[in-house]
Design a protein around this motif. Sequence first.
Motif, PDB file in Angstrom:
ATOM      1  N   LYS A  11       0.835  -1.006   0.089  1.00 37.02           N
ATOM      2  CA  LYS A  11      -0.009  -0.008  -0.011  1.00 37.02           C
ATOM      3  C   LYS A  11       0.825   1.293   0.006  1.00 37.02           C
ATOM      4  CE  LYS A  11      -3.560   2.662   0.593  1.00 37.02           C
ATOM      5  NZ  LYS A  11      -4.737   2.826   0.029  1.00 37.02           N
ATOM      6  N   ILE A  31       1.888   5.195   0.395  1.00 36.52           N
ATOM      7  CA  ILE A  31       1.315   6.339   0.962  1.00 36.52           C
ATOM      8  C   ILE A  31       2.474   7.399   0.573  1.00 36.52           C
ATOM      9  CG2 ILE A  31       0.212   5.355   2.757  1.00 36.52           C
ATOM     10  CD1 ILE A  31       2.491   5.890   4.773  1.00 36.52           C
ATOM     11  N   TYR A  69      -7.976  -5.528   7.355  1.00 36.23           N
ATOM     12  CA  TYR A  69      -9.194  -4.892   8.271  1.00 36.23           C
ATOM     13  C   TYR A  69      -9.692  -6.074   9.251  1.00 36.23           C
ATOM     14  CZ  TYR A  69     -12.697  -2.080   9.918  1.00 36.23           C
ATOM     15  OH  TYR A  69     -13.611  -1.210  10.716  1.00 36.23           O
ATOM     16  N   HIS A 102      -8.074  -1.141  11.141  1.00 35.27           N
ATOM     17  CA  HIS A 102      -7.061  -1.746  10.139  1.00 35.27           C
ATOM     18  C   HIS A 102      -5.730  -2.283  10.863  1.00 35.27           C
ATOM     19  CE1 HIS A 102      -8.947   0.983   6.783  1.00 35.27           C
ATOM     20  NE2 HIS A 102      -8.719   0.004   6.438  1.00 35.27           N
ATOM     21  N   TYR A 132      -2.731   6.392   8.560  1.00 35.54           N
ATOM     22  CA  TYR A 132      -3.845   5.602   8.434  1.00 35.54           C
ATOM     23  C   TYR A 132      -5.164   6.404   9.547  1.00 35.54           C
ATOM     24  CZ  TYR A 132      -4.086   1.867   5.550  1.00 35.54           C
ATOM     25  OH  TYR A 132      -3.954   1.131   4.156  1.00 35.54           O
ATOM     26  N   ASN A 156      -6.361   9.600   7.665  1.00 33.34           N
ATOM     27  CA  ASN A 156      -6.702   9.620   6.283  1.00 33.34           C
ATOM     28  C   ASN A 156      -7.516   8.368   5.898  1.00 33.34           C
ATOM     29  OD1 ASN A 156      -5.121  11.921   4.682  1.00 33.34           O
ATOM     30  ND2 ASN A 156      -3.473  10.805   5.885  1.00 33.34           N
ATOM     31  N   GLU A 157      -7.489   7.334   6.638  1.00 29.33           N
ATOM     32  CA  GLU A 157      -8.356   5.978   6.246  1.00 29.33           C
ATOM     33  C   GLU A 157      -9.412   5.656   7.072  1.00 29.33           C
ATOM     34  OE1 GLU A 157      -7.716   4.560   3.290  1.00 29.33           O
ATOM     35  OE2 GLU A 157      -5.921   5.431   2.522  1.00 29.33           O
ATOM     36  N   THR A 164     -12.511   5.542   8.949  1.00 28.17           N
ATOM     37  CA  THR A 164     -14.023   5.924   8.664  1.00 28.17           C
ATOM     38  C   THR A 164     -14.864   6.029   9.793  1.00 28.17           C
ATOM     39  OG1 THR A 164     -14.456   4.015   7.720  1.00 28.17           O
ATOM     40  CG2 THR A 164     -13.944   5.359   6.199  1.00 28.17           C
TER      41      THR A 164
END
Length: 244
Positions: free
Chosen positions: A130, A132, A146, A153, A178, A181-182, A184
């Motif tokens: 991943k 970044i 996840y 995560h 994370y 920005n990741e 939710t």
Amino acid sequence: MLPLETLINTLTFSHFIELLRLDTQLKRRFYEIEVVKNAWTVRELARAIDTLLFERIGFSVDKVGVVKNIASKSNIQPNDFVKNPYFLELLGLEEKFEYSENDLEIAIIDHLQSFLTELGRGFCFEARQKRITFGNTHYRIDLVFYHRILKCHILIDLKVGKFDHADSGQMLLYLNYYRKNEMTEGDNPPVGIILCADKDDALVEYATSGLESELFVSKYMLQLPDKATLLKFIEEELDKTKSS
């Protein structure tokens, strides 16, 4: 072995269901002794089996402490799901003079289903390498999962050598990214696992203590512990049970 009468008078039907799913007599004997000795609930017994307590006890210095830890947590926490060590003999790595982190990562992806089984319940694969980016500098997180139970995560960084304090700084960068920005709505903060071939526990403590983020350093091993080591521990536990 513990007398059948002791097991019947001590355990519930659900305990026996958990014990029956074990594939060897040695494993079953180990868990029978520990469940009676420690008065584990069905949930605690299942947790011990799912986290491969039987296999991990052979590599632990504080074997008694590892067993006691099973019943010490009432709420689900990340360290209920992060193991140490991880057994990667399932990857079938060929004998080589040395391995690269890419070799290890490729082997994991090629045997992803087996690796997920070793990770344990709740891990869902999400990404490999991943990327970044900060400015013109790119970083890559080796593996991203996840966790459906923890609702967060799990970031895994693979190291073929010994843990170094710089590894924790790099993982902290990933976790902070994370977190900002990741995540939710409904997510918990991300968890990081640095998976290395070896580690110094004192260095790990100083490199990771005081961090807000959940960061774990775990060893991986390419073979299971010696059966004689496990049998010796079981015999010692059985003797304690008889004398108490």
